[in-house]
Design an enzyme around this catalytic site. Structure first.
Site, PDB file in Angstrom:
ATOM      1  N   ARG A 127     -40.296   9.349-116.571  1.00  0.00           N
ATOM      2  CA  ARG A 127     -40.014   9.802-117.919  1.00  0.00           C
ATOM      3  C   ARG A 127     -39.964   8.595-118.847  1.00  0.00           C
ATOM      4  NH1 ARG A 127     -41.547  13.835-116.374  1.00  0.00           N
ATOM      5  NH2 ARG A 127     -40.551  15.879-116.208  1.00  0.00           N
ATOM      6  N   HIS A 184     -50.499   9.624-119.084  1.00  0.00           N
ATOM      7  CA  HIS A 184     -49.746  10.714-118.442  1.00  0.00           C
ATOM      8  C   HIS A 184     -50.637  11.461-117.438  1.00  0.00           C
ATOM      9  CE1 HIS A 184     -46.009  13.431-119.067  1.00  0.00           C
ATOM     10  NE2 HIS A 184     -46.430  13.500-117.815  1.00  0.00           N
TER      11      HIS A 184
END
Length: 309
Positions: free
Chosen positions: A224, A272
């Site tokens: 994260r 990502h």
């Protein structure tokens, strides 16, 4: 009467309709998958935070909300969601994460960048140490962290795993708590962050904790973006305390074009892509949880609202 499984995500419907319908049938479930339905008739809700559905109050019949994402920080605090919430733990997603982490760990361990990008044609026959001489620390020992740690341990890296509560993972040295965190960081030649985002993990890598790392340590963050204090990391990179950071997740995505990470010589940005939910295998996870709900069995990967994951 067939079960009604609501899929309130118009943008994802074309991608998920066929695999979810097939998985429900393969699981022997008499179920109707629908993008819209009368809330009073809905038995299960398949969900992602991008859904326009934000008020769960009318869904009084629904037995569970089944997330397509591993991260649930954008939904777990929704006060209207009172039924069980299950996060996605997809075997294929885990495989993808292991491949990304092992690939980039080996890239940095072997010093591949200096050979792949070598415009000066420098002949440098320096050999790297063996894996058993390069300690790795994994922050987070959930499904993903444990799998990545065991894959690296199988390559002879000495792997230390840290979690907020005590855990045991075969092949790893497992630590927990504040003192365990400092100890885990102090040996991390390569640090992998795979914690969920919670109030207790935000900025877990800040100026103090980054200073505990061995000189020149490499950071891999596929977890994260909010786990890292960006300004503190940039300062540590500039000072040489951190040798390189390969980052797959960010506080704002897509990463803005003017962000310093894009041009920093000691940062690699990946967009990502470390792991993704794969429709075929994830659909089977959803179907299995619906089968469990109908059989009165415990749901898989049910979220602890207090911990936030």
């Amino acid at each position: 009467m067939p079960l009604t499984v609501l899929f309130p995500m118009p943008a994802l419907w074309p991608e998920w309709q066929a695999p979810l319908t097939a998985a429900l049938a393969e699981g022997g479930l008499d179920a109707r998958l629908a993008p819209e339905a009368d809330p009073a008739t809905v038995d299960y809700i398949v969900y992602a935070p991008s859904s326009p559905l934000q008020d769960f109050t009318p869904y009084t019949r629904a037995r569970a909300v089944l997330s397509l994402w591993a991260g649930v920080e954008r939904i777990v605090g929704n006060e209207t969601l009172t039924m069980p919430l299950c996060r996605m733990v997809d075997p294929a997603l885990t495989e993808g994460m292991v491949e990304w982490v092992v690939g980039h760990a080996l890239r940095h361990h072997l010093g591949m960048d200096r050979h792949i990008v070598n415009p000066g044609h420098v002949w440098d026959p320096t050999c790297p140490p063996l894996a058993r001489e390069r300690p790795v620390t994994i922050l987070g020992l959930g499904e993903l962290g444990a799998a990545c740690g065991q894959a690296l341990a199988a390559l002879n890296f000495p792997v230390t795993g840290w979690s907020r509560t005590p855990k045991q993972v075969p092949g790893l040295t497992c630590l927990s708590g504040p003192e365990g965190l400092d100890r885990a960081l102090s040996t991390a030649a390569i640090l992998v962050t795979l914690l969920p985002r919670t109030p207790g993990t935000e900025n877990i890598l800040d100026a103090r904790t980054l200073a505990l790392l061995p000189e020149g340590a490499v950071i891999l963050n596929p977890g994260r973006g909010a786990l890292i204090d960006d300004e503190a990391l940039l300062a540590a990179l500039d000072a040489g305390r951190v040798g390189h950071a390969t980052l797959d997740v960010f506080r704002v995505e897509p990463l803005p074009g003017d962000h310093p990470y894009w041009t920093h010589p000691r940062v690699t940005v990946t967009p990502h892509i470390a792991a993704d939910t794969r429709t075929a295998s994830a659909a089977r996870v959803v179907a299995e949880n619906i089968r469990r709900g109908e059989a009165g069995e415990p749901f898989l990967h049910r979220v602890d609202r207090v911990r936030g994951y």
